[in-house]
Design an enzyme around this catalytic site. Structure first.
Site, PDB file in Angstrom:
ATOM      1  N   ARG A 121       0.830  -1.217   0.000  1.00 30.63           N
ATOM      2  CA  ARG A 121       0.000   0.000   0.000  1.00 30.63           C
ATOM      3  C   ARG A 121       0.866   1.269   0.000  1.00 30.63           C
ATOM      4  NH1 ARG A 121      -0.553   4.716   2.591  1.00 30.63           N
ATOM      5  NH2 ARG A 121      -0.202   3.692   4.594  1.00 30.63           N
ATOM      6  N   ASP A 122       1.448   1.598   1.144  1.00 27.35           N
ATOM      7  CA  ASP A 122       2.277   2.812   1.212  1.00 27.35           C
ATOM      8  C   ASP A 122       3.434   2.675   0.222  1.00 27.35           C
ATOM      9  OD1 ASP A 122       3.290   5.231   2.116  1.00 27.35           O
ATOM     10  OD2 ASP A 122       3.193   4.705   4.232  1.00 27.35           O
ATOM     11  N   HIS A 182       5.016   4.624  12.695  1.00 25.81           N
ATOM     12  CA  HIS A 182       4.995   4.543  11.225  1.00 25.81           C
ATOM     13  C   HIS A 182       5.975   5.598  10.713  1.00 25.81           C
ATOM     14  CE1 HIS A 182       2.691   4.121   7.304  1.00 25.81           C
ATOM     15  NE2 HIS A 182       3.270   5.302   7.123  1.00 25.81           N
ATOM     16  N   HIS A 231       8.777   7.163   8.214  1.00 28.35           N
ATOM     17  CA  HIS A 231       9.423   7.191   6.891  1.00 28.35           C
ATOM     18  C   HIS A 231      10.891   7.552   7.102  1.00 28.35           C
ATOM     19  CE1 HIS A 231       5.962   6.780   4.046  1.00 28.35           C
ATOM     20  NE2 HIS A 231       5.319   6.943   5.193  1.00 28.35           N
ATOM     21  N   CYS A 273       4.498   9.360   0.060  1.00 28.76           N
ATOM     22  CA  CYS A 273       3.104   9.804  -0.008  1.00 28.76           C
ATOM     23  C   CYS A 273       2.969  10.785  -1.163  1.00 28.76           C
ATOM     24  CB  CYS A 273       2.697  10.469   1.313  1.00 28.76           C
ATOM     25  SG  CYS A 273       1.035  11.150   1.247  1.00 28.76           S
ATOM     26  N   ASN A 287       8.775   4.114   3.727  1.00 31.21           N
ATOM     27  CA  ASN A 287       8.832   3.722   5.141  1.00 31.21           C
ATOM     28  C   ASN A 287      10.193   3.109   5.405  1.00 31.21           C
ATOM     29  OD1 ASN A 287       5.747   2.866   4.302  1.00 31.21           O
ATOM     30  ND2 ASN A 287       5.900   3.770   6.315  1.00 31.21           N
TER      31      ASN A 287
END
Ligand code: HMG
Ligand code: MG
Length: 295
Positions: free
Chosen positions: A12-13, A204, A206, A237, A246
């Site tokens: 996803r990310d 979370h 990055h 993002c 991440n």
């Protein structure tokens, strides 16, 4: 604490910001390989507007196409009821709503104020819980915002507390642009844990400035036990220009095993998966462990 729960963000990310369209078959194979590595929580897709994030337009195909492994939770981002309904129809085991500690990032990312986002999440939480589906809440920009700069810990604590009181089962604290450093991370966590029990919190981070592992070590020392990471350090993002992926899952697993903490993950297999997806995307492997590993 003798184990840490990892939540894998790669599909996803990791993929949401890839410039070239990644075929659903590759996304599905990535999710399946990650599950075989021993990862038990995988954020597989995102049910957002395809106009906003075209790369996630095939979220239903991905979730329904996975050959599921028992004991693995396959989750998805759902910004509103429309996203939730699609995610439930595709069989998401868990969903996630997302807002921010800063107004300007929230506007850029989901086109509404923080207060409006919380109002929008209320029916999402209600319906998800009616269906017996856990809901994670993300707070972005917890250690800095691309539009507002430094963010006071109290602002993060306020939004995290509101998400918790709305009924989120877990709150993930996003250093969206990776500008945090360990002291800032500790100050932020100290404020948030006044509002949300520590066992409900995830980090979370990055890795844009190379600080993510140091920040993780700092919050682990405070007793936090849930970490989000992305295989091969994939990601970024679309609404935070310049932000990289991440922290790499391989690097986190190497750190945790070195600390004697259980993850349930087979690092050999994970490194192979990171190399495979980097090849598929034709990009450099963003994991230092992934590049160095020769066992
Ligand atoms: P909007 O334009 O204000 O919403 O977007 P709208 O309700 O006016 O809808 C506009 C169009 O989108 C309509 O279609 C809707 O049907 C459609 P049209 O009538 O124009 O053809 N639509 C949808 N389609 C599919 N699925 C949906 C959906 N909702 C509306 N769920 C919206 C508001 C929230 C939808 C939009 O801003 C959006 O999708 N934003 C998502 C942005 C995003 O995905 N960002 C990346 C994820 S967050 C992140 O990476 C941070 C995180 O990793 C933590 C961290 O690192 O900090 C989690
Ligand atoms: Mg993120």
């Amino acid at each position: 604490m003798d184990s840490v729960r990892l939540v894998e963000m790669g599909p996803r990310d990791g993929l949401q910001n890839e410039p070239a369209r990644v075929p659903a078959a590759v996304k599905i194979e990535l999710v399946e390989r990650l599950a075989e590595c021993g990862l038990t929580h995988i954020e597989a897709a995102s049910f957002v507007s395809p106009k906003w994030v075209p790369q996630m337009a095939d979220a239903s195909d991905v979730l329904t196409g996975i050959c599921r492994r028992e004991g693995v939770v396959y989750s998805a981002l759902t910004p509103n009821l429309k996203g939730l309904e699609a995610a439930l129809a595709a069989g998401a085991d868990e969903v996630a709503v997302f807002t921010a500690a800063s107004e300007r990032f929230c506007q850029k990312n989901i086109n509404c104020s923080v207060a409006e986002s919380l109002a929008r999440f209320t029916p999402v939480l209600q319906l998800a819980h009616e269906r017996g589906v856990r809901v994670r809440g993300y707070v972005s920009t917890v250690l800095g915002c691309p539009y507002e700069g430094d963010i006071p810990p109290a602002a993060v604590a306020r939004v995290a507390g509101e998400l918790y009181r709305l009924g989120c089962d877990e709150i993930s604290l996003g250093d969206t642009i990776g500008t945090g450093t360990p002291k800032k991370a500790i100050a932020m966590l100290s404020a948030v844990r006044q509002e949300v029990p520590l066992v409900r919190l995830a980090a979370h981070f990055h890795d844009t400035y190379g600080q993510a592992l140091a920040n993780l070590y700092a919050v682990l020392e405070q007793g936090l036990g849930i970490i989000d990471s992305s295989v091969a350090g994939l990601g970024g993002c679309p609404y935070a220009r310049g932000a990289t992926g991440n922290v790499a899952t391989e690097d986190v697993v190497y750190l945790l095993h070195g600390l004697g903490l259980e993850t349930g993950v087979d690092l050999n297999q994970l490194v192979a998966t990171g190399r495979w997806i980097s090849q598929q995307l034709d990009r450099e492997n963003g994991s230092k462990t992934g590049r160095a590993w020769n066992k």
